[in-house]
Write an enzyme that holds these catalytic residues in place. Structure first.
Site, PDB file in Angstrom:
ATOM      1  N   ASP A  50      43.404 108.429 -31.232  1.00  0.00           N
ATOM      2  CA  ASP A  50      44.685 108.233 -30.553  1.00  0.00           C
ATOM      3  C   ASP A  50      44.577 107.268 -29.380  1.00  0.00           C
ATOM      4  O   ASP A  50      45.587 106.743 -28.915  1.00  0.00           O
ATOM      5  CB  ASP A  50      45.221 109.579 -30.039  1.00  0.00           C
ATOM      6  CG  ASP A  50      45.394 110.585 -31.155  1.00  0.00           C
ATOM      7  OD1 ASP A  50      46.095 110.263 -32.118  1.00  0.00           O
ATOM      8  OD2 ASP A  50      44.827 111.681 -31.064  1.00  0.00           O
ATOM      9  N   HIS A 101      37.802 115.678 -28.539  1.00  0.00           N
ATOM     10  CA  HIS A 101      38.465 116.140 -29.747  1.00  0.00           C
ATOM     11  C   HIS A 101      38.037 117.571 -30.021  1.00  0.00           C
ATOM     12  O   HIS A 101      36.912 117.961 -29.716  1.00  0.00           O
ATOM     13  CB  HIS A 101      38.099 115.230 -30.928  1.00  0.00           C
ATOM     14  CG  HIS A 101      38.981 115.419 -32.125  1.00  0.00           C
ATOM     15  ND1 HIS A 101      38.754 116.394 -33.065  1.00  0.00           N
ATOM     16  CD2 HIS A 101      40.094 114.756 -32.536  1.00  0.00           C
ATOM     17  CE1 HIS A 101      39.675 116.317 -34.005  1.00  0.00           C
ATOM     18  NE2 HIS A 101      40.499 115.352 -33.712  1.00  0.00           N
TER      19      HIS A 101
END
Length: 433
Positions: free
Chosen positions: A368, A311
């Site tokens: 996700d 991320h």
């Protein structure tokens, strides 16, 4: 204003030897910041920061992220606690007003949101103007932008009551807009919202009910949807939130600002990541091929990437991913789905937590990674994944927009640039070129 001065930072110009002293400001937590607001006027220089990776664009009390430690707080509350013990509308109240509601406040807030969920009937004509195969995000951009043409009484950003009405309307109507976009793509009739259902239950009803049979709310799916909305509600100054703030800084009406946020979220590098994870798992196909694709991911000359790992902000395990993994198991167990994609996901997660390549690069599963599997199991096509993200993030966008409008120090966003084009030159008439 919660900021406080905590020292100074000195810059030295290597060319001239001049020294410039800049204030250091501390927030309530997190790294200190160097205040460069007077840098250009005092030094004739400005900073160069593509992607704004080292730039604080605003002051905010909504969301705090410590990427190194894997922490996400909303108004001080850990996301794990909110996802387990709270609900989406309670979180919406927290983001908008700064505190969790008491019983009376909660009942009023839920009532007010619930009774704003219907759309103006003329908006149905907008849907019928789109092609049947139009992407739901395209429809959402158009319909949300059009809200300003129907709700004139809540576009005055200088009126506190108008701002609040617009905020309630957007949070309330976004599930209705999203569900109608989905139904339109299927050629099915629109379902009107039902005031006796919770926010998540009503959303599922509008998405999946058909007139020919009774729709029964599955509490496991309703809880998973509510949790998914909580986990995506706000995430500091990401691309779409920054877009909403930048649009809002010009004085644009709230409906236009949220439409701008939806357009930014539509980008595959932002809101489309969970769909990319599902595509990657489908490409791998079976857990017996995981090692083959992990090897490809490690090869810097191979374009293949493992989606859903790492991320921009988190350098540790994404705290939202832990909650999402739990929801993933609950949904699949309840529906009796033995999904090979989940086995793939678990195998990949195990490798990522044990393989030195991933550990050294802090490539942990993010939110996700599991959300696409959940949505697939619940019956959503991949084209709807980003739409659901937009429904959740609208609450954060609205809270960020409201905070920005009410900040007396805010001004129109106007980044500068490092110019690399031609210097001044004289115009040559066409016949002389």
């Amino acid at each position: 204003m919660n900021e406080k001065n905590s020292g100074t930072f000195t810059l030295i110009n290597d060319k001239t030897g001049d020294k410039y002293t800049l204030p250091i400001i501390s927030g309530t937590t997190g790294p200190d910041v160097i205040d460069v607001r007077r840098l250009y006027s005092e030094t004739d220089h400005f900073t160069f920061d593509p992607g704004y990776t080292s730039t604080g664009s605003c002051e905010s009390s909504l969301t705090y992220i410590d990427g190194d430690r894997g922490i996400l707080l909303h108004r001080g509350y850990p996301i794990e606690e909110l996802a387990e013990q709270s609900n989406f509308l309670e979180l919406a109240h927290l983001l908008l007003f700064g505190e969790l509601p008491n019983q009376k406040e909660s009942e009023k807030f839920v009532h007010d949101i619930t009774y704003h969920t219907m759309l103006h009937e003329q908006l149905m004509n907008f849907y019928r103007g789109f092609r049947r195969d139009a992407h739901p995000m395209a429809i959402m951009c158009g319909v949300v932008g059009a809200l300003s043409a129907f709700y004139h009484d809540s576009t005055d950003i200088n009126d506190a009551h108008a701002r609040m009405v617009a905020s309630y309307r957007l949070i309330a109507k976004m599930p209705t807009i999203a569900a109608m976009a989905y139904k339109y793509s299927l050629g099915q009739p629109f379902n009107y919202p039902q005031n006796n259902l919770s926010y998540a239950e009503n959303f599922l009803q509008m998405l999946f009910a058909v007139p020919s049979e009774e729709y029964k709310i599955n509490p496991v799916l309703a809880r998973a949807m509510d949790r998914l909305l909580i986990l995506h509600a706000d995430h500091e100054q990401n691309a779409s939130t920054s877009t909403v703030r930048l649009a809002g800084s010009s004085g644009a009406n709230p409906f236009a600002c949220i439409a701008a946020g939806i357009a930014s979220l539509w980008g595959p590098a932002h809101g489309g990541a969970n769909e990319a994870v599902l595509n990657m798992l489908t490409e791998i196909g079976h857990k017996s091929r995981v090692s083959e694709f992990v090897k490809k991911a490690k090869d810097k000359n191979d374009p293949f990437r493992l989606m859903g790992f790492g991320h921009r902000v988190y350098k540790n395990y994404d705290p939202r991913a832990k909650v999402m993994m739990q929801s993933c198991h609950e949904v699949l167990d309840d529906l009796g789905i033995d999904d090979p994609l989940l086995e793939l996901a678990m195998e990949l997660e195990t490798i990522a937590r044990e393989d030195e390549y991933f550990i050294e690069r802090n490539l942990y599963p993010n939110v996700d990674f599991y959300s696409g599997i959940i949505l697939k199991a619940m019956g959503f096509p991949s084209s709807m994944f980003t739409v659901l993200f937009a429904v959740a993030r609208t609450t954060g966008w609205i809270a960020q927009w409201k905070e920005m409008i009410e900040d007396p120090t805010q001004k129109i966003g106007r980044p500068r640039q490092l110019y690399t084009g031609p210097t001044a030159r004289t115009y040559t008439p066409l016949e002389q070129r």
